[in-house]
Scaffold this active site. Structure first.
Site, PDB file in Angstrom:
ATOM      1  N   ASP A   8       2.573   3.720 -20.911  1.00 43.11           N
ATOM      2  CA  ASP A   8       1.287   3.101 -21.272  1.00 43.11           C
ATOM      3  C   ASP A   8       1.093   3.128 -22.790  1.00 43.11           C
ATOM      4  OD1 ASP A   8      -1.211   1.916 -20.804  1.00 43.11           O
ATOM      5  OD2 ASP A   8      -2.215   3.860 -20.696  1.00 43.11           O
ATOM      6  N   HIS A  47      -0.994  -5.501 -20.909  1.00 44.45           N
ATOM      7  CA  HIS A  47      -1.983  -5.020 -19.942  1.00 44.45           C
ATOM      8  C   HIS A  47      -2.443  -6.126 -18.986  1.00 44.45           C
ATOM      9  CE1 HIS A  47      -2.010  -1.086 -21.766  1.00 44.45           C
ATOM     10  NE2 HIS A  47      -2.793  -0.667 -20.788  1.00 44.45           N
ATOM     11  N   HIS A  70       0.187  -6.247 -16.337  1.00 44.13           N
ATOM     12  CA  HIS A  70      -0.135  -5.155 -15.396  1.00 44.13           C
ATOM     13  C   HIS A  70      -1.204  -5.619 -14.413  1.00 44.13           C
ATOM     14  CE1 HIS A  70      -3.213  -2.210 -14.282  1.00 44.13           C
ATOM     15  NE2 HIS A  70      -2.215  -1.400 -14.027  1.00 44.13           N
ATOM     16  N   HIS A 126       0.019   2.918 -13.275  1.00 47.16           N
ATOM     17  CA  HIS A 126      -0.402   2.072 -14.397  1.00 47.16           C
ATOM     18  C   HIS A 126       0.679   1.977 -15.488  1.00 47.16           C
ATOM     19  CE1 HIS A 126      -3.355   0.383 -17.253  1.00 47.16           C
ATOM     20  NE2 HIS A 126      -2.819   1.199 -18.149  1.00 47.16           N
TER      21      HIS A 126
HETATM   22 ZN   LIG Z   1      -3.195   1.230 -20.180  1.00 50.20          ZN
END
Ligand SMILES: [Zn+2]
Length: 234
Positions: free
Chosen positions: A21, A114, A117, A133
């Protein structure tokens, strides 16, 4: 405040996910700086500002510092996380994953990684085993690099780093071996939905561009995965 004794007792996979991340922030922050879009903290405070408060120089420097620490201590920190002990390397990576990465992205912003994601979350029930995540963001970062037409060395270098940490770099490793083009197209459409941070990229992005970038990223990744095998988390 983070208690590294507690972090050290957890599965090493969680540290790896934090690294995945945090590793996206240099690429996402750079995209936001380049496009001159509103910084994350300001967009949260005022979604439609009359004059956007742009990223700070310090914000981008923090994203760079985060990435430098992750690149320097990836193996040392994963080794100690597997042994469930605390060392200065682990403490540095925890600081990079939380404080530096947090302040860095809040004062720059998020971009394609993101949103990619977020797009893949529509396949949540299909993804087996469940991916966290940071694992989806790692794949999202690779797709962002392809979308931005980065040179192959940069893309392969990031993939090698991710595999050293143990993070997944292709659809098969993400538990999506049998995913259809139709499903990927739905993912791509969600990725470019209104309000997604992919629109912070310094160029316009369409669902077709995202779909193609996912396909290209996956095919490069499969070749890289053979050359540089993935480390196990534990
Ligand atoms: Zn993140």
């Amino acid at each position: 405040m983070v208690d590294t004794e507690i972090i050290a007792k957890a599965s090493a996979r969680f540290l790896a996910c934090g690294m995945g991340d945090a590793s996206s922030k240099i690429f996402e922050g750079s995209a936001v700086v380049q496009s001159g879009k509103c910084s994350f903290v300001w967009s949260e405070y005022e979604p439609k500002p009359s004059s956007p408060l742009r990223s700070t120089v310090l914000g981008l420097e923090l994203c760079k510092l985060t990435y430098n620490i992750l690149r320097k201590y990836e193996e040392a920190s994963m080794e100690v996380a597997r042994r469930h002990v605390v060392t200065p390397a682990l403490e540095m990576v925890v600081e990079a994953n939380t404080l530096l990465s947090g302040l860095g992205f809040e004062n720059t912003g998020l971009a394609a990684a993101h949103s990619i994601h977020n797009g893949f979350t529509i396949l949540e029930k299909k993804i087996k085993p469940h991916q966290y995540h940071g694992e989806l963001v790692t794949f999202g970062t690779i797709v962002q690099l392809v979308l931005e037409n980065r040179d192959l060395d940069t893309i392969v270098d990031y993939m090698r780093w991710a595999h050293k940490v143990g993070l997944p770099i292709n659809l098969s490793e993400l538990g999506l071996e049998g995913v259809s083009d139709e499903e990927l197209w739905k993912v791509a459409e969600k990725v470019v939905a209104l309000g997604e941070t992919i629109h912070n990229e310094p160029f316009g992005v369409t669902a077709e561009m995202v779909f193609n970038a996912i396909k290209v990223a996956d095919s490069i990744e499969r070749r890289v995965a053979k050359l540089y095998p993935r480390e196990l988390y534990d």
